[in-house]
Write an enzyme that holds these catalytic residues in place. Sequence first.
Site, short mmCIF file in Angstrom:
data_model
loop_
_atom_site.label_atom_id
_atom_site.label_comp_id
_atom_site.label_asym_id
_atom_site.label_seq_id
_atom_site.Cartn_x
_atom_site.Cartn_y
_atom_site.Cartn_z
CD GLU A 27 140.16 -31.60 117.24
OE1 GLU A 27 141.01 -31.89 118.10
OE2 GLU A 27 139.19 -30.84 117.47
N PRO A 73 139.35 -16.25 125.68
CG PRO A 73 137.88 -15.62 127.36
CD PRO A 73 138.42 -15.17 126.04
CG ASN A 86 147.64 -24.59 116.25
OD1 ASN A 86 148.85 -24.77 116.19
ND2 ASN A 86 146.91 -24.30 115.19
N GLY A 130 135.87 -18.69 116.53
CA GLY A 130 136.49 -18.82 115.22
C GLY A 130 137.31 -17.63 114.77
CD GLU A 131 136.03 -12.30 115.42
OE1 GLU A 131 136.63 -11.41 114.80
OE2 GLU A 131 135.19 -12.08 116.31
CG LEU A 138 152.15 -24.89 114.46
CD1 LEU A 138 151.83 -26.05 113.55
CD2 LEU A 138 153.62 -24.50 114.34
CD GLU A 139 145.22 -20.71 114.47
OE1 GLU A 139 144.88 -20.01 115.44
OE2 GLU A 139 144.41 -21.43 113.85
#
Length: 438
Positions: free
Chosen positions: A64, A273, A344, A319-320, A346-347
């Site tokens: 989020e 992970p 997700n 965050g990578e 979509l990345e």
Amino acid sequence: MFLNLLYVTVLSLLSPVVLFRMIRHGRYRRGVGQKLLGLSEFAAARLRGEHEETIWLHAVSVGEVNLLPELVRRLSLQANGRAIVVSTSTDTGYDLAVKHFGEERVFFCPLDFTWAVSRTLRNLRCTRLVLAELELWPNLIAAAERLDCPVVVINGRLSERSASGYQRFGRFLSPTFGRLSAVGCQDDVAAKRFVQCGVESARAHVTGSLKFDNAPRSRDTSEVAARVNWAGVDAWHRVWCVGSTQAGEEEMALAVYHRLREKHPELRLILVPRHPERFDLVAELVVAKGDRVVRRSHNDSQYSDQLDSDEVILVDTIGELKHWWGVAHIATVGGSFGDRGGQNMLEPAGYGCAVSFGPNTKNFDTIAGRLLDGGGAVRVADEAELESFVRRCLEDIPAADDLGRSAQAIVDEHRGAYDRTLEMMGERCESLSTRRAA
């Protein structure tokens, strides 16, 4: 009062588990005061800075939080002198939010005790509360209404199971849904479910999924290039990234990797992970399976040698993942082979990877369905089907590339959710504020 008593009872019952995780994994220790008591005037003043009022955005965790940078950028242009502050519920979400927005704008969301949420709203002088996806906390939403603070849900999703559960307790929860000023839903199905749960039909809008807008558009970025160089990947390699993994999924990926690399020495594996407390366990697993592990966190400088077939990259940082998908040609989205409900997808789709995921994508049903229907992804049932998928991607590269191009086309087709979300927020909240002032 009843809810406060219920929350205290649940916390008391869970306290042995919470205490164990605090000691064993260091979880839940941070922000205890903010969670239990809410924001003090001093802390809220620091967050407000030179502004008198705030817009409060809440995002539960990493997924989020990643939706917010573009929203914050656009909201800042129409904030009218209000500070924009961000809360989150998890350590990983907090750390990522700090990376995006700076520590001076980020705090831990209070638990849904009346005193904690009311204190936070008052001290922040909050004029708008924005909840990412759905964080239905009755005391928080009721306190916002008492303070004439509109509550907006963005990127709203509501599974059939969750909607049925909410309706089962409709007597208690329907008023909470009814207090929402506006709900931006990912699709028509979600909008209908919100209405069935108690949202006024005029307040439920189909704005689309922000994740489509937030998906990458190109591999030609400095972030992706830096990771390609760090990993020692060249044009000969075919890179398989298995991301947001849960327990059991790394072992499955390693087994498939070992069998395929005998015939396909060009194949390389990246594991990412989902949870930081599992990083060391996964590193030990890689070694136990006979491979060498290259840990992202242990190599600050560029990895100097070309990645060998018996070396597995372990991305043990937060965050990578978004950029590591851009290194890959083949992508498998984790959290989908167990009971989590997927992550997700979509990345990797935005980068044009050949995307696969497991049988359980209940948390991303709409997105998964659009990719599958448009020929932009493949669902695999188990380890055998996963191996077959990766093998096809290695042996028929044009077909794998076609799969990736289809994924990109689907992502591009559904962009525009930020524009629709901001339009909804502006129209609903301003009209609501005007009506209340009158």
